[in-house]
Design an enzyme around this catalytic site. Structure first.
Site, PDB file in Angstrom:
ATOM      1  CB  SER A  75      42.696  47.014  36.370  1.00  0.00           C
ATOM      2  OG  SER A  75      43.611  47.811  37.053  1.00  0.00           O
ATOM      3  NE  ARG A  93      37.948  47.118  38.061  1.00  0.00           N
ATOM      4  CZ  ARG A  93      39.045  47.548  38.683  1.00  0.00           C
ATOM      5  NH1 ARG A  93      40.150  46.829  38.640  1.00  0.00           N
ATOM      6  NH2 ARG A  93      39.039  48.692  39.356  1.00  0.00           N
ATOM      7  NE  ARG A 143      48.771  49.970  48.857  1.00  0.00           N
ATOM      8  CZ  ARG A 143      48.518  49.611  47.607  1.00  0.00           C
ATOM      9  NH1 ARG A 143      48.869  48.396  47.190  1.00  0.00           N
ATOM     10  NH2 ARG A 143      47.922  50.431  46.786  1.00  0.00           N
ATOM     11  CB  SER A 199      40.478  55.530  44.916  1.00  0.00           C
ATOM     12  OG  SER A 199      40.588  54.122  45.050  1.00  0.00           O
ATOM     13  CD  GLN A 211      43.121  49.698  44.556  1.00  0.00           C
ATOM     14  OE1 GLN A 211      43.222  50.001  45.740  1.00  0.00           O
ATOM     15  NE2 GLN A 211      44.128  49.177  43.878  1.00  0.00           N
ATOM     16  CG  ASP A 260      49.148  51.771  38.915  1.00  0.00           C
ATOM     17  OD1 ASP A 260      49.151  52.264  40.063  1.00  0.00           O
ATOM     18  OD2 ASP A 260      48.273  50.979  38.520  1.00  0.00           O
ATOM     19  CE  LYS A 290      48.360  54.372  43.813  1.00  0.00           C
ATOM     20  NZ  LYS A 290      46.998  53.863  43.618  1.00  0.00           N
ATOM     21  NE  ARG A 339      54.479  52.211  43.114  1.00  0.00           N
ATOM     22  CZ  ARG A 339      53.521  51.547  42.475  1.00  0.00           C
ATOM     23  NH1 ARG A 339      52.586  52.203  41.817  1.00  0.00           N
ATOM     24  NH2 ARG A 339      53.499  50.221  42.489  1.00  0.00           N
ATOM     25  NE  ARG A 346      52.169  49.292  38.711  1.00  0.00           N
ATOM     26  CZ  ARG A 346      51.736  48.376  37.836  1.00  0.00           C
ATOM     27  NH1 ARG A 346      52.504  48.014  36.818  1.00  0.00           N
ATOM     28  NH2 ARG A 346      50.544  47.812  37.968  1.00  0.00           N
TER      29      ARG A 346
HETATM   30  C1  S3P Z   1      43.547  50.015  40.422  1.00  0.00           C
HETATM   31  C2  S3P Z   1      43.394  51.310  40.826  1.00  0.00           C
HETATM   32  C3  S3P Z   1      44.520  52.173  41.224  1.00  0.00           C
HETATM   33  C4  S3P Z   1      45.859  51.603  40.773  1.00  0.00           C
HETATM   34  C5  S3P Z   1      45.959  50.133  41.049  1.00  0.00           C
HETATM   35  C6  S3P Z   1      44.866  49.376  40.310  1.00  0.00           C
HETATM   36  C7  S3P Z   1      42.360  49.230  40.071  1.00  0.00           C
HETATM   37  O1  S3P Z   1      44.525  52.277  42.644  1.00  0.00           O
HETATM   38  O2  S3P Z   1      46.902  52.277  41.413  1.00  0.00           O
HETATM   39  O3  S3P Z   1      47.211  49.624  40.641  1.00  0.00           O
HETATM   40  O4  S3P Z   1      42.488  48.139  39.464  1.00  0.00           O
HETATM   41  O5  S3P Z   1      41.248  49.678  40.407  1.00  0.00           O
HETATM   42  P1  S3P Z   1      43.652  53.384  43.439  1.00  0.00           P
HETATM   43  O6  S3P Z   1      42.228  53.064  43.269  1.00  0.00           O
HETATM   44  O7  S3P Z   1      44.107  53.260  44.864  1.00  0.00           O
HETATM   45  O8  S3P Z   1      44.041  54.698  42.809  1.00  0.00           O
END
Ligand code: S3P
Length: 451
Positions: A32, A36, A132, A177, A179, A330, A357, A361, A405
């Site tokens: 993550s 970023r 997705r 989320s 993301q 995760d 995911k 999962r 995973r």
């Molecule tokens: C992540 C947020 C999570 C996680 C992903 C990484 C991120 O997803 O499952 O592996 O880096 O912001 P979601 O925002 O869909 O929960």
């Protein structure tokens, strides 16, 4: 659409029970934070240097997309990555299609970035990513003024017509989320005034931390009904900064569970990120009776870090509180491996997001465990795993469904089962954890190609 992995042939692997695991290892950088760090480097003025960047395929795909958008990105011989950014709103129209491979984070965060630029960009990904949902980022980004064209259901491939200057919005996240939160905040960088995201369930906060690190103004206020409001002041000048990426707790999780379930094991994992928004698995494993110690707790690159010491322990089943899900979202697949070896049922509820995911999962875990002789019960939003307090039978061939995973979790389970566990394909492991098999073999794990 891109073919899934570069290597066209599936790579089946077998994990077998052997001796105890021992050793001192370090896991690759946090996925993550790596995505970023590259993105903020590309949106900053001047040079950003990144140490410890995860060189997994997901992050490399983000780097490639940012280079196509005009950022200068290079890896030094010293493994330090240098990014020369173009400033907020300063990226340029990519000539080709941005292929984010298997990465939901890369796709969703870069959709936020592309929305805030006055040109058209085309996004695609592999078969898993194209399944997705992207509607969750499209909807708020449309409200801010970007336009999207794509297939029914808001899935990749997608075309984005961004705007030079977006409207700042106040947006309540309909799903927990990070993301979605990050896509809105990244778009909000190029909107005048304050972009506000209301988050009732706290998700990982690396975007907020890095926004501040690169010089943006972000305020975080508690909400009366729980959670908090994150307010970003738009149109900042971000300045290139050094970023030190800690070890990924989501990758460390595999070695932590392996050392917990293989009798006699004792393993140390150095410099792992222990941000409380990411540490739910460690809390859950401790409730199950795991022997995990955080040593030398310190801060590195603005994140809390520790060396983890893990010794094998008898585990018992637990009820995982649903509100803990965002801090271990995760980690349910590897928790499933621990639960299969524990005594009594482990109940995981409030995990409907897991169906969206890299694979569904809940389904891939339930099927895989059933193939290993473990009793499971599945509902749309929960999974209950009935551990017997002894080694599960094993012996299954696991369908990993393009999910890294799931692949790693079942290899770890196979180190503790009576009979070996085979996974159908190990290629996707490189998306998040290059070197996983060698690292586990170095600890003494019996993982080998299927003959
Ligand atoms: C992540 C947020 C999570 C996680 C992903 C990484 C991120 O997803 O499952 O592996 O880096 O912001 P979601 O925002 O869909 O929960």
């Amino acid at each position: 659409m891109s073919a899934a992995p570069a290597d066209p042939h599936p790579r089946p692997l077998v994990a077998s029970r052997g001796g105890a695991l021992h050793g001192n290892v370090a896991v690759p950088g946090d996925k993550s934070i790596s995505h970023r760090a590259l993105i903020f480097g590309a949106l900053a003025v001047g040079e950003t240097t990144i140490t410890g960047l995860l060189e997994g395929q997901d992050v490399l795909d983000t780097a490639r997309a940012l280079a196509a958008l005009g950022a200068h990105i290079e890896r030094g011989a010293d493994a330090v990555w240098r990014v020369v950014g173009r400033g907020v709103g300063g990226l340029s129209e990519p000539a080709g299609i941005l292929d984010l491979g298997n990465s939901g984070t890369g796709a969703r965060l870069l959709l936020g970035v592309a929305a805030a630029h006055p040109f058209v960009s085309l996004f695609t990904g592999d078969a898993s990513l194209c399944r997705r949902p992207m509607g969750r980022v499209i909807e708020p980004l449309q409200r801010m003024g970007a336009e999207f064209t794509g297939r029914t259901g808001g899935r990749l491939p997608l075309a984005v017509a961004g705007a030079g200057r977006l409207l700042p919005i106040e947006y309540r996240l309909p799903v927990a989320s990070a993301q979605v939160k990050s896509a809105i905040l990244l778009a909000g960088l190029n909107a005048p005034g304050r972009t506000i995201v209301l988050e009732t369930e706290p998700t990982r906060d690396h975007t907020e931390n890095l926004l501040r690190h690169f010089g943006a103004k972000v305020s975080i206020e508690p909400l009366p009904q729980g959670g908090h409001a994150i307010a970003l002041t738009g149109e900042p000048e971000l300045a290139g900064r050094p970023v030190a990426v800690p070890g990924d707790p989501s990758s460390a999780a595999f070695a932590v569970v392996a050392a917990s379930i293989v009798p006699g094991s004792a393993v140390r994992i150095g410099a792992v990120g222990i941000n409380p928004r990411r540490a739910g698995l460690f809390e859950t494993l401790r409730e199950m009776g795991a022997d995990i110690t955080f040593e030398n707790e310190r801060r590195s690159g603005g994140e809390p870090v520790a060396d983890l010491r893990v010794r094998a322990a008898a585990l018992r089943g637990v009820k995982v509180p649903p509100e803990r899900a965002p801090s271990m979202i995760d980690e349910y697949p590897i928790l499933a491996a621990a639960a299969a070896c524990a005594d009594g049922p482990t109940i995981m509820s409030g995990i409907g997001e897991l169906r969206l995911k890299e694979s569904d999962r809940i389904r891939t875990m339930a099927h895989g465990l059933a193939h290993c002789g473990v009793a499971v019960e599945e509902t749309p939003t929960s999974l209950t795993i009935h551990g017997r307090g002894k080694s599960p039978p094993g012996g299954g061939l696991i369908a990993t469904d393009l999910d890294h995973r799931i692949a790693m979790s079942f290899l770890v389970l196979g180190l503790a089962t009576e009979r070996p566990v085979t996974i159908d394909d190990a290629r996707m492991i490189d998306t998040s954890f290059p070197g996983f098999v060698a690292l586990m073999q170095g600890l003494g794990a019996a993982i080998a190609p299927r003959t």
